[in-house]
Design a protein around this motif. Sequence first.
Motif, PDB file in Angstrom:
ATOM      1  N   GLN A   1      -4.721   2.987  -3.400  1.00  0.00           N
ATOM      2  CA  GLN A   1      -3.306   3.014  -3.052  1.00  0.00           C
ATOM      3  C   GLN A   1      -2.615   1.657  -3.116  1.00  0.00           C
ATOM      4  O   GLN A   1      -1.407   1.562  -2.972  1.00  0.00           O
ATOM      5  CB  GLN A   1      -3.146   3.591  -1.641  1.00  0.00           C
ATOM      6  N   GLY A   2      -3.381   0.587  -3.341  1.00  0.00           N
ATOM      7  CA  GLY A   2      -2.790  -0.741  -3.416  1.00  0.00           C
ATOM      8  C   GLY A   2      -2.016  -0.941  -4.714  1.00  0.00           C
ATOM      9  O   GLY A   2      -2.443  -0.484  -5.774  1.00  0.00           O
TER      10      GLY A   2
ATOM     11  N   ILE B   1       0.864  -1.180   0.000  1.00  0.00           N
ATOM     12  CA  ILE B   1       0.000   0.000   0.000  1.00  0.00           C
ATOM     13  C   ILE B   1       0.897   1.224   0.000  1.00  0.00           C
ATOM     14  O   ILE B   1       1.738   1.395   0.886  1.00  0.00           O
ATOM     15  CB  ILE B   1      -0.942   0.004   1.214  1.00  0.00           C
ATOM     16  N   LEU B   2       0.728   2.040  -1.017  1.00  0.00           N
ATOM     17  CA  LEU B   2       1.510   3.263  -1.162  1.00  0.00           C
ATOM     18  C   LEU B   2       0.931   4.375  -0.306  1.00  0.00           C
ATOM     19  O   LEU B   2      -0.272   4.389  -0.024  1.00  0.00           O
ATOM     20  CB  LEU B   2       1.511   3.714  -2.626  1.00  0.00           C
ATOM     21  N   SER B   3       1.765   5.304   0.046  1.00  0.00           N
ATOM     22  CA  SER B   3       1.311   6.500   0.750  1.00  0.00           C
ATOM     23  C   SER B   3       0.320   7.246  -0.134  1.00  0.00           C
ATOM     24  O   SER B   3       0.456   7.267  -1.364  1.00  0.00           O
ATOM     25  CB  SER B   3       2.522   7.393   1.040  1.00  0.00           C
TER      26      SER B   3
ATOM     27  N   VAL C   1      12.209   4.402  -8.001  1.00  0.00           N
ATOM     28  CA  VAL C   1      11.014   5.187  -8.312  1.00  0.00           C
ATOM     29  C   VAL C   1      10.532   5.954  -7.080  1.00  0.00           C
ATOM     30  O   VAL C   1      10.161   7.125  -7.180  1.00  0.00           O
ATOM     31  CB  VAL C   1       9.909   4.269  -8.882  1.00  0.00           C
ATOM     32  N   LEU C   2      10.565   5.311  -5.927  1.00  0.00           N
ATOM     33  CA  LEU C   2      10.109   6.011  -4.719  1.00  0.00           C
ATOM     34  C   LEU C   2      11.057   7.143  -4.346  1.00  0.00           C
ATOM     35  O   LEU C   2      10.617   8.163  -3.805  1.00  0.00           O
ATOM     36  CB  LEU C   2       9.962   5.020  -3.551  1.00  0.00           C
TER      37      LEU C   2
ATOM     38  N   ASP D   1       1.365   9.226  -6.391  1.00  0.00           N
ATOM     39  CA  ASP D   1       0.455   8.982  -7.501  1.00  0.00           C
ATOM     40  C   ASP D   1       0.715   7.567  -8.007  1.00  0.00           C
ATOM     41  O   ASP D   1       1.711   7.302  -8.667  1.00  0.00           O
ATOM     42  CB  ASP D   1       0.710  10.013  -8.601  1.00  0.00           C
ATOM     43  N   ARG D   2      -0.182   6.643  -7.656  1.00  0.00           N
ATOM     44  CA  ARG D   2       0.038   5.247  -8.018  1.00  0.00           C
ATOM     45  C   ARG D   2       0.179   5.056  -9.521  1.00  0.00           C
ATOM     46  O   ARG D   2       1.017   4.274  -9.974  1.00  0.00           O
ATOM     47  CB  ARG D   2      -1.096   4.376  -7.483  1.00  0.00           C
ATOM     48  N   SER D   3      -0.604   5.758 -10.315  1.00  0.00           N
ATOM     49  CA  SER D   3      -0.515   5.625 -11.770  1.00  0.00           C
ATOM     50  C   SER D   3       0.876   5.996 -12.261  1.00  0.00           C
ATOM     51  O   SER D   3       1.429   5.361 -13.161  1.00  0.00           O
ATOM     52  CB  SER D   3      -1.559   6.499 -12.461  1.00  0.00           C
ATOM     53  N   GLU D   4       1.442   7.025 -11.660  1.00  0.00           N
ATOM     54  CA  GLU D   4       2.789   7.459 -12.029  1.00  0.00           C
ATOM     55  C   GLU D   4       3.828   6.415 -11.589  1.00  0.00           C
ATOM     56  O   GLU D   4       4.775   6.133 -12.310  1.00  0.00           O
ATOM     57  CB  GLU D   4       3.089   8.821 -11.402  1.00  0.00           C
ATOM     58  N   ILE D   5       3.641   5.831 -10.428  1.00  0.00           N
ATOM     59  CA  ILE D   5       4.543   4.786  -9.941  1.00  0.00           C
ATOM     60  C   ILE D   5       4.494   3.592 -10.897  1.00  0.00           C
ATOM     61  O   ILE D   5       5.534   3.053 -11.294  1.00  0.00           O
ATOM     62  CB  ILE D   5       4.168   4.343  -8.506  1.00  0.00           C
TER      63      ILE D   5
END
Length: 131
Positions: A102-103, A46-48, A127-128, A52-56
């Motif tokens: 966010q998953g 789970i991202l913070s 990436v992070l 932006d999950r799409s960007e990740i």
Amino acid sequence: SQFSKFPHWLKMRNEIQMYYRKRLQNLPICLPEDVIGHSWQTFMIILSNKLDRSEIIRKLKLKGVETNLGAQGLHCLEYYKHKYPEMCSHENGNNAEVLFEQGLTLPCHPGMSLEDAETVVQALESVLREN
């Protein structure tokens, strides 16, 4: 005929999830709970909500790592929002919404090696750091 392969698949998936857990523990992400008997069909982090999950996902793909949404929240999809607005309120901030928004599912399959898992870890770390 594939049932005989199942114990090996479980073993490999478990090794990969343990590797991810060890290598990702210091990153600003939430790791899945380690549950005895879990098949590790997927390994969802789970991202913070600051990311932006799409960007990740896009950046990981550029690094050769395929990822996907971690979970589906039907009540978060446009069709259901319009068809059933009374059921699709985002006021509660429930777990389904967090996981849907966010998953992020990392590769985890029996065809992977630990070297492949390390490639995923390094790409995710990179990436992070950029974000």
